[in-house]
Design an enzyme around this catalytic site. Structure first.
Site, PDB file in Angstrom:
ATOM      1  N   GLY B  37       0.816  -1.216   0.000  1.00 30.12           N
ATOM      2  CA  GLY B  37       0.000   0.000   0.000  1.00 30.12           C
ATOM      3  C   GLY B  37       0.845   1.258   0.000  1.00 30.12           C
ATOM      4  N   GLU B 206       4.863  29.936   5.048  1.00 29.55           N
ATOM      5  CA  GLU B 206       4.974  29.633   3.608  1.00 29.55           C
ATOM      6  C   GLU B 206       5.984  30.599   2.980  1.00 29.55           C
ATOM      7  OE1 GLU B 206       3.803  27.351   1.256  1.00 29.55           O
ATOM      8  OE2 GLU B 206       5.151  28.548   0.010  1.00 29.55           O
ATOM      9  N   VAL B 272       8.034  20.487   3.566  1.00 23.15           N
ATOM     10  CA  VAL B 272       8.595  21.335   2.515  1.00 23.15           C
ATOM     11  C   VAL B 272       8.848  20.531   1.238  1.00 23.15           C
ATOM     12  CG1 VAL B 272       9.585  23.047   4.045  1.00 23.15           C
ATOM     13  CG2 VAL B 272      10.900  20.992   3.486  1.00 23.15           C
ATOM     14  N   HIS B 445     -31.271  18.516  -7.993  1.00 21.12           N
ATOM     15  CA  HIS B 445     -31.566  19.562  -7.024  1.00 21.12           C
ATOM     16  C   HIS B 445     -32.163  18.940  -5.781  1.00 21.12           C
ATOM     17  CE1 HIS B 445     -32.785  23.445  -5.451  1.00 21.12           C
ATOM     18  NE2 HIS B 445     -33.959  22.894  -5.171  1.00 21.12           N
TER      19      HIS B 445
HETATM   20  C1  LIG Z   1       0.799  12.823   4.604  1.00 23.88           C
HETATM   21  C2  LIG Z   1       0.529  12.562   3.159  1.00 23.88           C
HETATM   22  C3  LIG Z   1      -0.750  12.709   2.677  1.00 23.88           C
HETATM   23  C4  LIG Z   1      -1.023  12.448   1.354  1.00 23.88           C
HETATM   24  N1  LIG Z   1      -2.291  12.599   0.898  1.00 23.88           N
HETATM   25  C5  LIG Z   1      -2.560  12.333  -0.385  1.00 23.88           C
HETATM   26  C6  LIG Z   1      -3.863  12.436  -0.878  1.00 23.88           C
HETATM   27  O1  LIG Z   1      -4.782  12.781  -0.152  1.00 23.88           O
HETATM   28  N2  LIG Z   1      -4.097  12.150  -2.161  1.00 23.88           N
HETATM   29  C7  LIG Z   1      -3.087  11.770  -3.003  1.00 23.88           C
HETATM   30  O2  LIG Z   1      -3.354  11.511  -4.153  1.00 23.88           O
HETATM   31  N3  LIG Z   1      -1.839  11.669  -2.582  1.00 23.88           N
HETATM   32  C8  LIG Z   1      -1.549  11.941  -1.300  1.00 23.88           C
HETATM   33  N4  LIG Z   1      -0.275  11.826  -0.859  1.00 23.88           N
HETATM   34  C9  LIG Z   1       0.766  11.436  -1.814  1.00 23.88           C
HETATM   35  C10 LIG Z   1       0.725   9.937  -2.061  1.00 23.88           C
HETATM   36  O3  LIG Z   1       0.861   9.258  -0.857  1.00 23.88           O
HETATM   37  C11 LIG Z   1       1.822   9.548  -3.018  1.00 23.88           C
HETATM   38  O4  LIG Z   1       1.714  10.325  -4.179  1.00 23.88           O
HETATM   39  C12 LIG Z   1       1.722   8.101  -3.404  1.00 23.88           C
HETATM   40  O5  LIG Z   1       1.837   7.273  -2.304  1.00 23.88           O
HETATM   41  C13 LIG Z   1       2.792   7.741  -4.428  1.00 23.88           C
HETATM   42  O6  LIG Z   1       2.697   6.401  -4.752  1.00 23.88           O
HETATM   43  P1  LIG Z   1       3.933   5.538  -5.232  1.00 23.88           P
HETATM   44  O7  LIG Z   1       3.399   4.205  -5.507  1.00 23.88           O
HETATM   45  O8  LIG Z   1       4.633   6.259  -6.283  1.00 23.88           O
HETATM   46  O9  LIG Z   1       4.924   5.508  -3.996  1.00 23.88           O
HETATM   47  P2  LIG Z   1       4.730   5.117  -2.489  1.00 23.88           P
HETATM   48  O10 LIG Z   1       3.329   5.130  -2.054  1.00 23.88           O
HETATM   49  O11 LIG Z   1       5.669   5.979  -1.762  1.00 23.88           O
HETATM   50  O12 LIG Z   1       5.204   3.619  -2.447  1.00 23.88           O
HETATM   51  C14 LIG Z   1       6.547   3.262  -2.624  1.00 23.88           C
HETATM   52  C15 LIG Z   1       6.795   1.954  -1.953  1.00 23.88           C
HETATM   53  O13 LIG Z   1       8.028   1.451  -2.388  1.00 23.88           O
HETATM   54  C16 LIG Z   1       8.687   0.849  -1.283  1.00 23.88           C
HETATM   55  N5  LIG Z   1      10.104   0.830  -1.584  1.00 23.88           N
HETATM   56  C17 LIG Z   1      10.948   1.875  -1.723  1.00 23.88           C
HETATM   57  N6  LIG Z   1      12.182   1.438  -2.045  1.00 23.88           N
HETATM   58  C18 LIG Z   1      12.134   0.100  -2.089  1.00 23.88           C
HETATM   59  C19 LIG Z   1      13.076  -0.919  -2.387  1.00 23.88           C
HETATM   60  N7  LIG Z   1      14.342  -0.624  -2.686  1.00 23.88           N
HETATM   61  N8  LIG Z   1      12.668  -2.185  -2.369  1.00 23.88           N
HETATM   62  C20 LIG Z   1      11.383  -2.516  -2.078  1.00 23.88           C
HETATM   63  N9  LIG Z   1      10.461  -1.596  -1.796  1.00 23.88           N
HETATM   64  C21 LIG Z   1      10.812  -0.291  -1.823  1.00 23.88           C
HETATM   65  C22 LIG Z   1       8.311   1.740  -0.124  1.00 23.88           C
HETATM   66  O14 LIG Z   1       8.427   1.021   1.072  1.00 23.88           O
HETATM   67  C23 LIG Z   1       6.871   2.083  -0.459  1.00 23.88           C
HETATM   68  O15 LIG Z   1       5.975   1.179   0.145  1.00 23.88           O
HETATM   69  C24 LIG Z   1       0.013  12.056   0.470  1.00 23.88           C
HETATM   70  C25 LIG Z   1       1.310  11.905   0.962  1.00 23.88           C
HETATM   71  C26 LIG Z   1       1.554  12.142   2.289  1.00 23.88           C
HETATM   72  C27 LIG Z   1       2.951  11.990   2.801  1.00 23.88           C
END
Ligand SMILES: Cc1cc2nc3c(=O)[nH]c(=O)nc-3n(C[C@H](O)[C@H](O)[C@H](O)COP(=O)(O)OP(=O)(O)OC[C@H]3O[C@@H](n4cnc5c(N)ncnc54)[C@H](O)[C@@H]3O)c2cc1C
Lengths: 442, 466
Positions: B37, B206, B272, B445
């Site tokens: 996830g 900001e 940031v 509506h």
């Molecule tokens: C607090 C917060 C709130 C957010 N709210 C929203 C929101 O409301 N809506 C929205 O669209 N986005 C939101 N985001 C952004 C969203 O979480 C990310 O854009 C999204 O998770 C990106 O998905 P991804 O699959 O690219 O990477 P990730 O979800 O970061 O998944 C990457 C995975 O790869 C794994 N990994 C990394 N390196 C390795 C390795 N070498 N070997 C094996 N596994 C590895 C990590 O453990 C991780 O589980 C939020 C982010 C944060 C921090």
């Protein structure tokens, strides 16, 4: 951007075929015109040529695959600039992994995954793949286009049907209209002086074709030559035409003509065989009105009058003055009008309305000794009749050889509006009139 | 060859990619070093939404009198609020485990790195137990996501105690009484909104001249006011020069308008931006092109190394879960030789503060900068029947059309549950609707969505209820 090469149709009715042979493999560079594959149906084999230049990114259908649907993607070409920035050997994976082709026989599950829910995989792929091929929109009546694409096309004066859609299910989207508009404007520039509205053909100079400069004189194209070239090219290319030929015995007609001319002598009118043909055509069109029709995208136009255009050879070309509502006119009137129009045509004194329009054309080369010929449709007319020379020919009558004066005529039909049966009925009516000229006046 | 496709990272980018690959008949594996996830389900989108719901409900308790209701003795148990959020994350993550099984995707629990190989790099997994396994595939897709960006030089670096990044902020032991949030993007604003709802004194700093700087200016302005009304304070166009820890908490030195100022609080949250997880995977040895913490890809997720692809947060902004999924699906469909959906589809962005902010497409300023002559419409919720009935009159809907073609270029909203409404405009933009189609659409509506219709009509001077 990669370009998909689609399964071509060898005939209008072809729905699927066999991809017999590939002449290229992934990674090959092809130029427009290169033979890339051979396609077979039960009727024919045809070579497929590349239309675009590029690097073959992937072959999507194996050689020997049967039942490949028309318009299914069979290969992918990386356009220029695609490959340049990435040194990856253009993904040969696509062919190994998943056969993108919708062919029911195409293997979908890669060998590495024996018997893993294949139904699911298959349905997913074939569904996607069949929705993927962009279809040219002209095929159906309804054009699928986004509202924005419709509006942009209308503003740019582009026919949506002429655009290949790249959206889901071949839907025309904004990007397609933008591309078509860009292409149209660059083409318009390039072809300002081209005689044809055809998509630009690779123009080869005579030198390139082995005829050295200095071995000929070049006569500049005048307006009439350009018009003839453009109209004939467009018609021959765009109108699905076919010829029907029939022989007519005209001894009766010639005899009638002698009598008529004797009667009209005091009026200074002389009726030609051509005048009789025009009269007969007009009457026959009244009897078979389906032959007096024009194809338009909105429907078949059934003309109220037989406006007969007659081809007249003039200096530097030909022109087709029109005898309007010929079905309402007597022979004498037709003869007088035809004579006047032909004379003024040769002097180039016709007014535009006297040679523009017309619903049916007659071209007569009999006096030049031509036996049969098939003219090119004079758009937007549905038919043109080519009249050959009347000559004595052996005919078989009641099982015995006899001599008769016979004239062959060929009707070229626009198949979109005049089918073979209609053409035949029209020629039947025409033959009856010519062979029994008295019936023309009743 | 062990697999057709190996996906590294099981966030919304990676796990969705794996499912799609499996649907396409590819033999698929996924490697995850932490939790299925990814950030989204475990430390991002989902747990924050759980917290924000607690905050929103708590805040509403103060407004019940207007509805003729009363409560006495309102209070909260902070550990239970956090516990619920963690429970929701856990539930969602185990749902992914089920999905992987259902689609027969092989899951490797461990950290992956890459070694040279053909047709794609070899994948070496250091399994949770410590042993190593080496896998080969025709295609390797990197979806390793990102983490919070830190700037240690000026102290912007989490310590898990006084200085938090989003992970700490999602599961602290106690609710701080005062809080400084550095950065006013979606993540910063969501935490500010949550902690403010529970009563913390919140100041948001900001660097740019307005909060939620990617949003339309009018929305930024309205959000600023709405949050101030709830008791938040802001420092915009303010540059943090130093964050230091004190006995009672943190002190943040900043410069705004040429003046220096120091703010004190119990806790600071550093929000940031983020930086891609590109380290310790052997990318340098393979020569994978990386630009400022993100892997460089072509229009289909392909990197400069044969057989290697990258999607999601690691491949660059916008850092959104749905963007990661969309890219992943596009990437495998392209590998399969299909014709995938447009990679540049309009991507909505949402902030789940109270009030919520949602947008898709170009802001008015961006539309002008791109050479459009925009036609702009607005409609406030204050005159929308459903909003008045529900007591949710804050905010508005704004539409931006191309004056020449009638194409919908963008839509911007602030108000109650607008994150559920933005989808209507995203569908319209993806289908390339014009103003005419939107005008011709019948809206139920009474709904707050009627404000969308009115904002369209207003752009053409035809609003009915204002
Ligand atoms: C607090 C917060 C709130 C957010 N709210 C929203 C929101 O409301 N809506 C929205 O669209 N986005 C939101 N985001 C952004 C969203 O979480 C990310 O854009 C999204 O998770 C990106 O998905 P991804 O699959 O690219 O990477 P990730 O979800 O970061 O998944 C990457 C995975 O790869 C794994 N990994 C990394 N390196 C390795 C390795 N070498 N070997 C094996 N596994 C590895 C990590 O453990 C991780 O589980 C939020 C982010 C944060 C921090």
């Amino acid at each position: 951007m990669s370009i998909e090469i689609l399964m071509p149709a060898l005939s209008p009715t072809m729905e699927e075929g066999t991809l017999a042979k590939w002449h290229v493999k992934a990674g090959d560079t092809v130029k427009a015109g290169d033979v890339i594959a051979e396609i077979e149906t039960d009727k024919a084999t045809m070579e497929v040529e590349a239309v675009d230049e590029g690097v073959v990114e992937a072959l999507l259908v194996d050689a020997g695959t049967e039942g490949v649907k028309v318009n299914a993607p069979i290969a992918r070409l990386a356009g220029e600039g695609d490959v340049a920035s990435f040194d990856t050997p253009a993904s040969p994976a696509a062919q190994d992994d998943v056969k993108g082709g919708p062919a029911p026989t195409a293997k979908v599950v890669p060998e590495a995954t024996p018997a893993r829910h294949p139904e699911q995989a298959q349905s997913a792929v074939s569904k996607d793949a069949t929705t993927a091929p962009p279809k040219l929109n002209g095929s159906g009546d309804r054009v699928f286009a986004s509202p924005l694409a419709r509006r942009l096309a209308q503003a740019a004066g582009i026919d949506l049907k002429s655009i290949q859609g790249s959206g889901p299910h071949g839907r025309v989207i904004k990007a397609d209209v933008d591309a078509a508009r860009d292409k149209a404007s660059s083409f318009a520039k390039a072809s300002e002086d081209r005689p044809s509205t055809a998509p630009a053909r690779q123009h080869q100079t005579l030198e390139q074709q082995g005829i050295p400069a200095g071995s000929y004189d070049l006569i500049p194209l005048d307006g009439m030559r350009k018009t003839i070239a453009r109209r004939m090219t467009d018609s021959f290319r765009d109108v699905p035409h076919f010829p029907l030929t029939i022989d007519l015995e005209i001894d009766g007609l010639l005899a009638a003509r002698t009598k008529i001319n004797a009667m009209l002598e005091k009026d200074g009118v002389k009726v030609s065989v051509n005048d009789l043909v025009i009269k007969a055509v007009a009457v026959a069109l009244k009897r078979v009105p389906e032959a007096n029709a024009s194809y338009t995208p909105d429907g078949i136009a059934m003309h109220h009058h037989a406006d007969i255009a007659m081809a007249v050879a003039i200096d530097g070309g030909l022109i087709t003055p029109i005898i309007r509502a010929a079905e309402t006119k007597g022979l004498a009137a037709i003869a007088a009008e035809a004579k006047d129009l032909a004379a003024r045509a040769r002097d180039k004194k016709l007014k535009p309305e006297e040679f523009q329009g017309g619903t049916f054309s007659v071209s007569n080369m009999g006096m030049m000794g031509i036996r049969t010929f098939a003219s090119i449709i004079n758009e937007p007319q549905g038919c043109i009749m080519s009249v050959g020379a009347g000559e004595q020919r052996p005919v078989v009558r009641n099982g015995a050889l006899a001599i008769a004066t016979v004239m062959s005529v060929t009707l070229t039909c626009d198949h979109r509006v005049v089918d073979g049966a209609i053409g035949a009925r029209f020629l039947g009516a025409f033959k009856a009139l010519i062979e029994d000229p008295l019936t023309m006046i009743v | 060859m062990d697999f057709d496709v190996i996906v590294i990272g099981a966030g919304p980018g990676g796990y969705v990619t794996a499912i799609r690959a499996s649907q396409l008949g590819m033999k698929t594996a996924i490697v995850e070093r932490e939790a299925l996830g990814g950030i989204c389900l475990n430390w991002g989108c989902i747990p924050t939404k759980a917290l924000l719901k607690s905050g929103e409900l708590y805040e509403q308790l103060s407004h019940l009198e207007g509805f003729g209701l009363s409560v006495t003795g309102k209070s909260f148990d902070f550990s239970k609020v956090i516990e619920r959020s963690r429970g929701v994350a856990k539930q969602m993550s185990s749902g992914i485990a089920f999905l992987m099984k259902k689609h027969r995707i092989t899951v490797f629990d461990g950290a992956a790195s890459l070694e040279k190989g053909a047709p794609a790099p070899k994948v070496v997994v250091r399994l949770k137990g410590g042993e190593k396994t080496s896998l080969t595939a025709k295609h390797v897709i990197l979806a390793t996501g990102a983490r919070a960006r830190t700037i240690p030089a000026i102290g912007l670096e989490g310590d898990g105690d006084r200085v938090w990044t989003y992970r700490d902020a999602l599961a602290p032991k106690t609710c701080p009484k005062s809080l400084i949030v550095i950065g006013s993007g979606a993540i910063g604003i969501e935490f500010a909104s949550f902690y403010r709802a529970l009563g913390a004194q919140v100041t948001v700093i900001e660097a740019l001249d307005r909060i939620l700087p990617v949003e339309d200016e009018e929305v930024s302005k309205a959000a600023h006011k709405a949050f101030e009304r709830r008791g938040m304070t802001f420092r915009v166009a303010a540059k943090v020069t130093r964050l230091s820890k004190s006995k009672t908490g943190v002190s943040v030195a900043l410069e705004a308008g040429g003046k220096a100022e120091t703010l004190e609080a119990e806790v600071a949250i550093v929000a940031v931006g983020i930086t891609g997880n590109v380290e310790n995977m052997g990318l340098e040895a393979l020569g994978v092109k990386v630009d400022r913490g993100h892997i460089v890809t072509d229009g289909h997720g392909k990197t400069n190394v044969a057989g290697l692809y990258a999607i999601g947060d690691i491949a660059g902004p916008p850092w959104l879960a749905h963007k990661a999924s969309h890219e992943g699906v596009h990437c495998v469909e392209h590998i399969a030789g299909l014709k995938p959906a447009n990679l540049n589809a309009p991507i909505p962005g949402c902030t789940y503060s109270s009030p919520q902010v949602a947008s898709v497409g170009l802001t008015e300023a961006a539309a002008k900068a791109a050479g459009h002559e925009p036609k702009v419409g607005r409609f406030p919720f204050r005159v929308n029947g459903k909003a008045v009935a529900a007591g949710e009159m804050e905010g508005f809907v704004k539409t931006v059309f191309d004056g020449k073609t009638g194409a919908l270029l963008g839509a911007h909203m602030i108000g109650h549950e607008v994150t559920e409404m933005i989808q209507g405009f995203a569908v319209a933009m993806t289908l390339e609707a014009t103003e005419e189609d939107l005008m011709a659409t019948v809206f139920a509506h009474p709904t707050m969505s009627e404000a969308m219709h009115e904002a369209v009509l207003d752009a053409y001077g035809r609003a009915l209820h204002i």
